[in-house]
Design a protein around this motif. Structure first.
Motif, PDB file in Angstrom:
ATOM      1  N   TYR A   1       6.449   1.790  -9.308  1.00 45.87           N
ATOM      2  CA  TYR A   1       6.033   2.157  -7.948  1.00 45.87           C
ATOM      3  C   TYR A   1       4.764   1.374  -7.650  1.00 45.87           C
ATOM      4  CZ  TYR A   1       9.039   6.310  -8.088  1.00 45.87           C
ATOM      5  OH  TYR A   1      10.099   7.176  -8.163  1.00 45.87           O
TER       6      TYR A   1
ATOM      7  N   GLU B   1      -7.243  -1.477   5.821  1.00 45.22           N
ATOM      8  CA  GLU B   1      -7.144  -0.094   5.330  1.00 45.22           C
ATOM      9  C   GLU B   1      -6.107   0.069   4.227  1.00 45.22           C
ATOM     10  OE1 GLU B   1      -6.420   2.293   8.755  1.00 45.22           O
ATOM     11  OE2 GLU B   1      -8.508   2.222   9.410  1.00 45.22           O
ATOM     12  N   VAL B   2      -5.459  -1.034   3.862  1.00 44.05           N
ATOM     13  CA  VAL B   2      -4.397  -0.899   2.857  1.00 44.05           C
ATOM     14  C   VAL B   2      -4.874  -1.443   1.502  1.00 44.05           C
ATOM     15  CG1 VAL B   2      -2.049  -1.566   2.238  1.00 44.05           C
ATOM     16  CG2 VAL B   2      -2.615  -0.997   4.593  1.00 44.05           C
TER      17      VAL B   2
ATOM     18  N   PRO C   1       1.731   0.517  -4.603  1.00 41.87           N
ATOM     19  CA  PRO C   1       1.230   0.840  -3.270  1.00 41.87           C
ATOM     20  C   PRO C   1       1.343  -0.375  -2.340  1.00 41.87           C
ATOM     21  CG  PRO C   1      -0.589   0.491  -4.816  1.00 41.87           C
ATOM     22  CD  PRO C   1       0.679   0.400  -5.611  1.00 41.87           C
ATOM     23  N   PRO C   2       1.470  -0.190  -1.041  1.00 44.79           N
ATOM     24  CA  PRO C   2       1.591   1.097  -0.347  1.00 44.79           C
ATOM     25  C   PRO C   2       2.982   1.730  -0.552  1.00 44.79           C
ATOM     26  CG  PRO C   2       1.797  -0.706   1.225  1.00 44.79           C
ATOM     27  CD  PRO C   2       1.496  -1.336  -0.100  1.00 44.79           C
ATOM     28  N   ILE C   3       3.002   3.034  -0.869  1.00 42.90           N
ATOM     29  CA  ILE C   3       4.283   3.696  -1.136  1.00 42.90           C
ATOM     30  C   ILE C   3       4.930   4.245   0.136  1.00 42.90           C
ATOM     31  CG2 ILE C   3       3.719   4.289  -3.536  1.00 42.90           C
ATOM     32  CD1 ILE C   3       3.335   7.237  -2.276  1.00 42.90           C
ATOM     33  N   ARG C   4       4.262   4.049   1.273  1.00 37.91           N
ATOM     34  CA  ARG C   4       4.872   4.367   2.566  1.00 37.91           C
ATOM     35  C   ARG C   4       4.664   3.152   3.469  1.00 37.91           C
ATOM     36  NH1 ARG C   4       6.570   7.753   0.023  1.00 37.91           N
ATOM     37  NH2 ARG C   4       6.796   9.987   0.377  1.00 37.91           N
ATOM     38  N   PRO C   5       5.552   2.963   4.461  1.00 37.21           N
ATOM     39  CA  PRO C   5       5.362   1.815   5.361  1.00 37.21           C
ATOM     40  C   PRO C   5       3.992   1.888   6.042  1.00 37.21           C
ATOM     41  CG  PRO C   5       7.508   2.829   5.723  1.00 37.21           C
ATOM     42  CD  PRO C   5       6.745   3.742   4.801  1.00 37.21           C
ATOM     43  N   VAL C   6       3.338   0.740   6.212  1.00 33.08           N
ATOM     44  CA  VAL C   6       2.050   0.709   6.910  1.00 33.08           C
ATOM     45  C   VAL C   6       2.183  -0.232   8.108  1.00 33.08           C
ATOM     46  CG1 VAL C   6       0.629   1.222   4.898  1.00 33.08           C
ATOM     47  CG2 VAL C   6       1.220  -1.140   5.398  1.00 33.08           C
TER      48      VAL C   6
ATOM     49  N   LYS D   1      -5.732   6.420   0.220  1.00 36.18           N
ATOM     50  CA  LYS D   1      -5.523   5.642   1.446  1.00 36.18           C
ATOM     51  C   LYS D   1      -4.414   6.325   2.233  1.00 36.18           C
ATOM     52  CE  LYS D   1      -7.976   1.892   0.153  1.00 36.18           C
ATOM     53  NZ  LYS D   1      -8.997   1.225   0.946  1.00 36.18           N
ATOM     54  N   THR D   2      -4.716   6.699   3.462  1.00 38.91           N
ATOM     55  CA  THR D   2      -3.708   7.405   4.258  1.00 38.91           C
ATOM     56  C   THR D   2      -3.450   6.667   5.567  1.00 38.91           C
ATOM     57  OG1 THR D   2      -5.050   8.801   5.713  1.00 38.91           O
ATOM     58  CG2 THR D   2      -4.824   9.525   3.427  1.00 38.91           C
ATOM     59  N   SER D   3      -2.439   7.135   6.304  1.00 41.58           N
ATOM     60  CA  SER D   3      -2.140   6.537   7.604  1.00 41.58           C
ATOM     61  C   SER D   3      -3.261   6.810   8.607  1.00 41.58           C
ATOM     62  CB  SER D   3      -0.811   7.078   8.122  1.00 41.58           C
ATOM     63  OG  SER D   3      -0.811   8.491   8.072  1.00 41.58           O
ATOM     64  N   GLU D   4      -4.207   7.688   8.247  1.00 36.08           N
ATOM     65  CA  GLU D   4      -5.336   8.013   9.131  1.00 36.08           C
ATOM     66  C   GLU D   4      -6.665   7.678   8.456  1.00 36.08           C
ATOM     67  OE1 GLU D   4      -4.907  10.003  12.266  1.00 36.08           O
ATOM     68  OE2 GLU D   4      -2.839   9.332  12.032  1.00 36.08           O
ATOM     69  N   GLY D   5      -6.688   6.635   7.679  1.00 33.48           N
ATOM     70  CA  GLY D   5      -7.936   6.240   7.023  1.00 33.48           C
ATOM     71  C   GLY D   5      -8.039   6.770   5.604  1.00 33.48           C
TER      72      GLY D   5
ATOM     73  N   LEU E   1       3.001   8.854  -6.277  1.00 34.94           N
ATOM     74  CA  LEU E   1       1.536   8.774  -6.346  1.00 34.94           C
ATOM     75  C   LEU E   1       1.025   8.952  -7.775  1.00 34.94           C
ATOM     76  CD1 LEU E   1       0.441  10.690  -3.116  1.00 34.94           C
ATOM     77  CD2 LEU E   1       0.164   8.245  -3.591  1.00 34.94           C
TER      78      LEU E   1
ATOM     79  N   VAL F   1       0.086   9.621   2.714  1.00 33.51           N
ATOM     80  CA  VAL F   1      -0.778   8.961   1.727  1.00 33.51           C
ATOM     81  C   VAL F   1      -0.001   7.769   1.195  1.00 33.51           C
ATOM     82  CG1 VAL F   1      -1.976   9.212  -0.482  1.00 33.51           C
ATOM     83  CG2 VAL F   1      -1.851  11.152   1.109  1.00 33.51           C
ATOM     84  N   HIS F   2      -0.568   6.565   1.310  1.00 30.09           N
ATOM     85  CA  HIS F   2       0.208   5.431   0.798  1.00 30.09           C
ATOM     86  C   HIS F   2      -0.373   4.800  -0.459  1.00 30.09           C
ATOM     87  CE1 HIS F   2      -2.469   2.717   2.968  1.00 30.09           C
ATOM     88  NE2 HIS F   2      -2.220   3.373   4.074  1.00 30.09           N
ATOM     89  N   SER F   3      -1.564   5.250  -0.855  1.00 30.01           N
ATOM     90  CA  SER F   3      -2.086   4.754  -2.126  1.00 30.01           C
ATOM     91  C   SER F   3      -3.170   5.679  -2.657  1.00 30.01           C
ATOM     92  CB  SER F   3      -2.647   3.334  -1.951  1.00 30.01           C
ATOM     93  OG  SER F   3      -3.033   2.824  -3.207  1.00 30.01           O
TER      94      SER F   3
ATOM     95  N   GLU G   1       2.768  14.808   5.108  1.00 28.67           N
ATOM     96  CA  GLU G   1       3.271  13.832   6.079  1.00 28.67           C
ATOM     97  C   GLU G   1       4.161  14.439   7.161  1.00 28.67           C
ATOM     98  OE1 GLU G   1       5.150  10.560   4.091  1.00 28.67           O
ATOM     99  OE2 GLU G   1       6.501  11.814   2.960  1.00 28.67           O
TER     100      GLU G   1
ATOM    101  N   GLN H   1      -3.086  -1.411  10.464  1.00 32.76           N
ATOM    102  CA  GLN H   1      -3.795  -0.959   9.263  1.00 32.76           C
ATOM    103  C   GLN H   1      -4.117  -2.137   8.348  1.00 32.76           C
ATOM    104  OE1 GLN H   1      -0.713   2.147   8.525  1.00 32.76           O
ATOM    105  NE2 GLN H   1      -2.456   3.303   7.733  1.00 32.76           N
TER     106      GLN H   1
END
Lengths: 90, 415
Positions: A73, A89-90, A75-80, B96-100, B295, B83-85, B37, A84
Motif C-alpha cells: 500500500y 498537501e500530498v 500513499p496517497p491511499i485515496r484519490p487526491v 494528510k487528509t482531504s482537508e489539510g 493506513l 485520510v490519504h497518508s 470519510e 492538493q
C-alpha cells in the motif's frame, strides 16, 4: 461456465484470461501479475479486486504461506485532487 | 482548519469502535478528534438493525447515543474527510487528509472492513452491487435497490442483510451459492457453506435449521447434513436459502434482467440439465469482509494472515497496541466481528492509550485487564458470530504476534 473474458479488475479492465496469460508467462506472485497486467492499479487502488487476485494466486499454489508477500500500500491511499498536489498537501 | 496544537488522540473511523473509543478516551481527559470519510458519523451502524431476544437492535440509535456523549465531552468529529497518508514526525503523527494535515500524539485506526466480490459472468452489469451497498441504499438512503433481487453468497452478512431488505419491503428471490469458480475455490461448495452457517444456526427461526445446525455442530457432520437439504431450499424468515443452487451467470443487455441458476451436488458440481432463469432486477453479491488496513501498512505496521479473522490483519496485542509507537487498532481492522465487539474493543483501546499516556495512575493495569475481559465477554455472548471459533483464532493470533514482537526485540524462542 465460460470465464475467460470475465473481468477481475474493473478499473483497469483486466480479464481472467489476461491473469492466466501473465501467470503462464512466468509471473507467479500477485505482485508480478500486478506489474504485468495493471490489475489492482486503477482508481480504486485494488480495494475491489486485490482480495480476488490474492485468492486466485493462492489457489495456484495453495501450499505457499500467505504471510510472505502482500501487495504494498502506498500513499496517497485515496484519490487526491490536482489542487492538493499543487498546494503540496500530498 | 488545522489546529496549532496536536491532539492527544486522533481516531480514524467514526463507526462503533471509533466512537466508543472517543467517548472513553475523552472521559479520561484526553483531547480527542475523530475523522471519517462518510458525510455522516456512525459507520456501518447507520444501516444495521436486527431482532435480538424479542426486541430490535437499531444501530442508528446506538450511534446517536455515542454521538451525544462525544459532543458533551468536546470530541471533535469531522466527517467527509478522507485520510490519504500517515507519517511520523518526531514524537507526533501527521495525517494528510482531504482537508489539510492533522497532528496527534497517538492514532487509533478504526477503519473497519471492506467487501470482497465474487466475480461471475455479468457481475459488472448495472444493478449488480455488493450486499453492503444494498444495505446502505435501503437503510441509510431509504432507496430500494430494486423490486426483486437475488443474493449470491451464503454467510452471516448475506443472511442479516437479506432479512433487513425483506423487512424494508424489498422482495428477495433467494440466497444462492456463488458456485465453484476460478477464484472462489471450494469454500463455495454446499458442504463448506453449511459449515459456516453452523455459527449462526441459532439465529434461524426455523426449527429444522436450528436443530440441523446444532446436531451437525455437535457431530461435526456438515457433509452428512448437506445431502439432506432439499433442492427447493430452506425458508428462513420467508427468504429461500438455497444451499443446493448456484448462480451461473447474471444476464441482461444494459442492466440486470435475470440470473441463470443451476443445482449442484454436495461437492458443488453442477447437475446437468438443471439450469433455469430467475427473473430479478438487482443482484447483491456477498463475498465476505476483509479488514481495511491500508493506513496501518503505510504507518509501517507489519501484518499476519489469519483466515478466521478475514485475511491480513495488522500485528497487535490483546490490548490493541501495534508494534509501532503511538499506533493502535480497534474494530474490524483487527478481524471481522459484530458491532458490539467493535465497541468493546474501542473502549479497551481507549483504556490502553490512557494507560500508555500515564492518565490511569496506579490502577492502570487493572482497568486495562477489565476492559480486556469485557471484550471476551461481549464476544462470547454476541448474537452474530461471523466465524465459528473466533476466540480460539484470536488467541492463536495474539500468540503469533507475541512471538513476532519477541523476535523483533531480539529475544530467542525457547523450544
Amino acid at each position: 461456465m465460460n470465464t475467460s473474458n470475465l473481468i477481475v479488475c474493473r478499473c483497469e479492465e483486466v480479464t481472467l484470461e489476461q491473469l492466466e496469460e501473465a501467470y503462464q508467462s512466468g509471473c507467479c506472485s500477485a505482485r508480478q501479475i500486478k506489474m504485468k497486467t495493471r490489475a489492482t492499479m486503477g482508481a480504486c487502488q485494488g480495494r475491489v479486486c486485490r482480495q480476488m487476485l490474492d485468492a486466485w494466486v493462492h489457489l495456484k499454489n495453495p501450499q505457499l504461506p500467505r504471510d510472505a508477500e502482500q501487495l504494498a500500500y502506498r500513499p496517497p491511499i485515496r484519490p487526491v485532487t490536482f489542487g492538493q498536489l499543487a498546494k503540496g498537501e500530498v | 482548519m488545522t489546529p496549532a496544537f496536536p491532539f492527544d488522540l486522533l481516531i480514524v473511523g467514526a463507526g462503533p469502535a471509533g466512537l466508543s473509543a472517543a467517548v472513553e478516551a475523552a472521559s479520561r481527559g484526553l483531547c480527542v478528534a475523530v475523522v471519517d470519510e462518510f458525510p455522516e458519523p456512525g459507520g456501518r451502524m447507520l444501516g444495521q438493525f436486527h431482532e435480538e431476544k424479542g426486541h430490535w437492535w437499531v444501530g442508528r440509535q446506538v450511534a446517536e447515543q455515542l454521538l451525544d456523549k462525544c459532543s458533551a465531552l468536546g470530541v471533535k468529529i469531522r466527517c467527509g474527510v478522507s485520510v490519504h497518508s500517515i507519517l511520523r514526525s518526531g514524537a507526533e503523527w501527521v495525517l494528510k487528509t482531504s482537508e489539510g494535515s492533522m497532528q496527534a500524539r497517538n492514532v487509533l485506526l478504526a477503519t473497519g472492513s471492506a467487501e470482497i466480490p465474487h466475480p461471475l459472468p455479468g457481475w459488472t452489469l448495472p444493478g449488480v452491487m455488493s450486499i453492503g451497498a444494498a444495505q446502505v441504499m435501503a437503510n441509510v438512503h431509504y432507496v430500494k435497490p430494486g423490486r426483486r433481487g437475488l443474493i449470491i453468497g451464503v454467510n452471516v452478512l448475506a443472511m442479516a442483510i437479506s432479512r433487513e431488505l425483506s423487512v424494508s419491503g424489498v422482495s428477495i428471490a433467494g440466497i444462492v451459492l456463488p458456485g465453484i469458480g476460478p477464484i472462489t475455490g471450494k469454500e463455495a461448495s454446499p458442504k463448506e457453506s453449511l459449515k459456516e452457517l453452523m455459527g449462526l444456526a441459532h439465529l434461524a427461526p426455523s426449527p429444522l435449521m436450528r436443530i440441523g445446525g446444532k446436531a451437525a455442530n455437535a457431530l461435526g457432520m456438515a457433509g452428512f447434513v448437506s445431502r439432506f437439504i432439499p433442492r427447493s431450499g430452506i425458508k428462513i424468515w420467508d427468504i429461500p436459502l438455497r444451499l443446493r443452487t448456484v448462480a451461473v451467470s447474471i444476464n441482461g443487455r444494459s442492466q440486470v434482467q435475470s440470473v441463470t441458476l443451476a443445482d449442484v451436488n454436495g461437492e458443488g458440481a453442477v447437475i446437468p440439465g438443471s439450469q433455469r432463469e430467475e427473473l430479478v432486477d438487482f443482484v447483491a453479491i456477498a463475498g465476505g469482509l476483509y479488514p481495511l488496513a491500508e493506513l496501518a501498512s503505510v504507518a509501517g505496521c507489519p501484518f499476519v494472515y489469519a483466515e478466521e479473522l478475514g485475511g491480513h490483519v495488522p500485528v497487535h496485542d490483546e490490548q490493541m497496541r501495534t508494534p509501532v509507537e503511538g499506533l493502535y487498532v480497534a474494530g474490524n481492522i483487527t478481524g471481522i466481528e459484530s458491532a458490539l465487539v467493535a465497541m468493546a474493543q474501542g473502549r479497551l483501546a481507549a483504556a490502553t492509550i490512557s494507560g500508555d499516556t500515564g492518565l490511569l495512575g496506579q490502577h492502570h493495569d487493572q482497568e486495562v485487564q477489565e476492559a480486556m475481559q469485557d471484550v471476551r465477554r461481549v464476544r462470547a455472548s454476541a448474537l452474530i458470530q461471523f466465524r465459528p471459533g473466533i476466540q480460539e483464532a484470536r488467541d492463536q493470533f495474539y500468540r503469533k504476534c507475541g512471538r513476532f514482537q519477541r523476535e523483533k526485540n531480539g529475544i530467542k524462542e525457547e523450544g
